[in-house]
Design an enzyme around this catalytic site. Structure first.
Site, mmCIF file in Angstrom:
data_model
loop_
_atom_site.group_PDB
_atom_site.id
_atom_site.type_symbol
_atom_site.label_atom_id
_atom_site.label_comp_id
_atom_site.label_asym_id
_atom_site.label_seq_id
_atom_site.Cartn_x
_atom_site.Cartn_y
_atom_site.Cartn_z
ATOM 1 N N GLU A 35 0.864 -1.175 0.000
ATOM 2 C CA GLU A 35 0.000 0.000 0.000
ATOM 3 C C GLU A 35 0.905 1.232 0.000
ATOM 4 O O GLU A 35 1.809 1.337 0.839
ATOM 5 C CB GLU A 35 -0.903 0.015 1.239
ATOM 6 C CG GLU A 35 -1.876 1.185 1.241
ATOM 7 C CD GLU A 35 -2.769 1.226 2.472
ATOM 8 O OE1 GLU A 35 -3.546 2.203 2.595
ATOM 9 O OE2 GLU A 35 -2.684 0.303 3.301
ATOM 10 N N ARG A 261 5.665 -12.757 9.603
ATOM 11 C CA ARG A 261 6.322 -11.497 9.248
ATOM 12 C C ARG A 261 7.662 -11.397 9.971
ATOM 13 O O ARG A 261 7.928 -12.122 10.938
ATOM 14 C CB ARG A 261 5.434 -10.317 9.618
ATOM 15 C CG ARG A 261 5.205 -10.172 11.122
ATOM 16 C CD ARG A 261 4.176 -9.103 11.427
ATOM 17 N NE ARG A 261 4.610 -7.804 10.948
ATOM 18 C CZ ARG A 261 3.823 -6.728 10.924
ATOM 19 N NH1 ARG A 261 2.563 -6.829 11.331
ATOM 20 N NH2 ARG A 261 4.269 -5.576 10.500
ATOM 21 N N LYS A 271 4.442 0.965 10.202
ATOM 22 C CA LYS A 271 4.571 2.177 9.377
ATOM 23 C C LYS A 271 3.990 3.390 10.101
ATOM 24 O O LYS A 271 4.502 4.501 9.970
ATOM 25 C CB LYS A 271 3.878 1.977 8.023
ATOM 26 C CG LYS A 271 4.728 1.249 7.008
ATOM 27 C CD LYS A 271 4.224 1.424 5.579
ATOM 28 C CE LYS A 271 3.047 0.561 5.288
ATOM 29 N NZ LYS A 271 2.696 0.579 3.839
#
Length: 556
Positions: A35, A261, A271
């Protein structure tokens, strides 16, 4: 099937099994779908390497780069450009397969109409807060919306009016009609479209309704013919919804596979939290060399090869864990040792005067550029009567196991001669300002024919030829293993010594022409690279990593 046994993992096992059974017409097609709402970090690098390397390792394998740009409020063209640069820098090529979720907005809208016409979606007038409150919990069932049983005709009309901009932000949403008592909260009539009157970086103001990620994700994969949709573990609970949407529409159905992850100690990966560091000026920007962003690592001097090797070594797991950042540093040192040019730089200089060396003489000595790579060749170093050495390389009363310079002690100057300290001068406040030595002309090159042993070897720079520079000494941004432990505000764990700026450094003269994107080993001091702020009149170097894991020793 891949022959790369070192890369074997459960995802490749699934793909191998699919190929053996003839599934997907023997295709392997992955994607990396960021994204564009921030800069990529080292965790994304793991996903990039996983998806692109899988495509590389299978015959006719493909990997798309797709931007999941479904939220115009948080997305910017700056992020798109930075992501493209990062993936290219890591060495991967998506060929002509650069896509945007926004490329499919019309198709996604038509799919939503298809779902409404099947009686599987409805327009809801409830507020976001009410929808959240009536969703229920893991222990309590959700409750149906009073608008859940609107007719198909009314829903189609209202959805069309939403698209036409007849309602304000938040006035209505489109929800899937699944089961408000489902054990999986994601299946309790999730929102699939919301109204957002905002300019989109790619489509401008063409749209005022935008698909939710869960709706867009699987359909994008389907449209692009992805075979294996590889996601991190937080999407595992979303897989039933991914499958439900595709099954209800009767379209091509990729397989979603989840993996753990990347979590690194002394690092944060969110983020949102990285953006806070930038917005509150705790760092100098997204590419600050202390940041775990790919652009920050690049500016600090990391190589794409070291990051790809790190991604290979940590492998692919099904359960979350924490990787020691020392492994990343090890991969970096291992790569830099092979490629970095060796140079001499004195970070904390003190002057040495060789009293028996001719005052006006300048001697050019040969020095290897990289002992690990003969093709790197040699360079000339000017040697003169006055030199700089590191202040820490001299002690006026050294202990027995101090093998560097002290009164009456002999050391080797790298590529040059043996020198012996005969005297030193101190300032009024007790600091050593000059060290007087004699040299042995018979030891040119740093070796003696008489067989005497000299344990210490020092780096040095000619005073006459030294180039001034700023050297930025970077260390870990946080001073605790887990900055987010126990709900702590991670800001309180920022390392006050994560950046020390040294303005006293003396470079060997060849570094006046140091090249960007070139790695250097400052002998005995670590690996360094030229910073983006560097200019001919103000040279700036960044420390990439030390020669040894001094951080680990400090923490122990």
């Amino acid at each position: 099937m891949t022959d790369n046994k070192q890369q074997s993992n459960f995802i490749r096992d699934i793909i191998d099994s699919d190929l053996e059974s003839g599934k997907n017409d023997n295709r392997v097609h992955t994607r990396f779908p960021p994204e564009p709402n921030g800069y990529l970090h080292i965790g994304h690098a793991k996903s990039i390497c996983l998806n692109f390397c899988i495509a590389e390792d299978y015959p006719n394998g493909k990997c798309n780069l797709r931007f999941d740009d479904t939220n115009p409020v948080k997305e910017e063209e700056e992020y798109v450009e930075s992501i493209i640069e990062d993936v290219k820098w890591l060495g991967f090529d998506w060929e002509d397969r650069l896509y945007f979720a926004s490329d499919y907005f019309q198709q996604l809208y038509e799919y939503a109409e298809q779902l409404i016409n099947a009686g599987k979606a409805y327009v809801d007038d409830q507020s976001a807060d009410t929808i959240r409150d009536t969703r229920g919990t893991l222990k309590e069932l959700g409750s149906n919306s009073p608008y859940r049983n609107r007719s198909i005709e009314e829903n189609i009309t209202l959805f069309g009016k939403m698209k036409a901009g007849e309602f304000g932000n938040g006035e209505k949403v489109l929800r899937a009609k699944i089961d408000m008592s489902h054990s999986n909260l994601n299946m309790r009539d999730p929102v699939i479209y919301r109204i957002l009157h905002a300019d989109h970086h790619h489509t401008g103001n063409t749209w005022c309704i935008y698909p939710m990620y869960d709706w867009a994700h699987g359909l994008e994969d389907s449209i692009e013919g992805i075979t294996h949709s590889i996601c991190t573990l937080e999407f595992e609970d979303h897989r039933p919804l991914y499958d439900w949407f595709l099954d209800q529409l009767g379209v091509y159905h990729p397989q979603q596979i989840e993996f753990a992850r990347l979590n690194l100690n002394y690092t944060i990966m969110s983020k949102r939290k990285l953006k806070r560091l930038v917005d509150e000026h705790h760092v100098a920007g997204w590419d600050d060399p202390r940041m775990p962003t790919i652009s920050g690592l690049r500016r600090r001097g990391y190589t794409p090869e070291s990051i790809r090797e790190f991604a290979t070594r940590i492998g692919v797991a099904k359960r979350d864990g924490v990787i020691d950042i020392a492994l990343l540093d090890h991969c970096l040192r291992d790569d830099l040792n092979k490629r970095a040019l060796r140079v001499m730089v004195v970070l904390d200089p003190v002057k040495v005067i060789i009293t028996n060396y001719p005052e006006e003489q300048v001697e050019e000595l040969d020095a290897d550029n990289n002992p690990e790579d003969e093709s790197a060749g040699k360079r000339k170093l000017p040697f003169t009567r006055e030199l700089y050495i590191e202040r820490s390389d001299f002690m006026e009363d050294p202990p027995k196991k101090f093998f560097r310079l002290g009164p009456g002690r002999e050391v080797r100057l790298k590529h040059a001669y043996y020198i012996t300290c005969t005297n030193f001068i101190k300032s009024e406040n007790g600091d050593v300002t000059e060290i007087h030595c004699t040299y042995d002309p018979a030891t040119k090159g740093g070796w003696s024919d008489d067989g005497r042993k000299v344990r210490g070897t020092l780096h040095w720079v000619s005073v006459q030829h030294a180039v001034d520079a700023e050297v930025r000494l970077y260390d870990h941004l946080f001073n605790v293993d887990n900055p987010e432990a126990d709900g702590d505000d991670f800001i309180q764990h920022l390392n006050p010594d994560s950046l020390i700026i040294n303005t006293q450094a003396k470079l060997e003269p060849g570094l006046q022409k140091a090249r960007a994107n070139t790695n250097y080993q400052f002998l005995r001091n670590g690996y360094f690279c030229l910073d983006a702020d560097s200019a001919q009149e103000n040279i700036v170097f960044n420390r990439t990593v030390g020669l040894r894991d001094s951080w680990g020793k400090k923490q122990k």
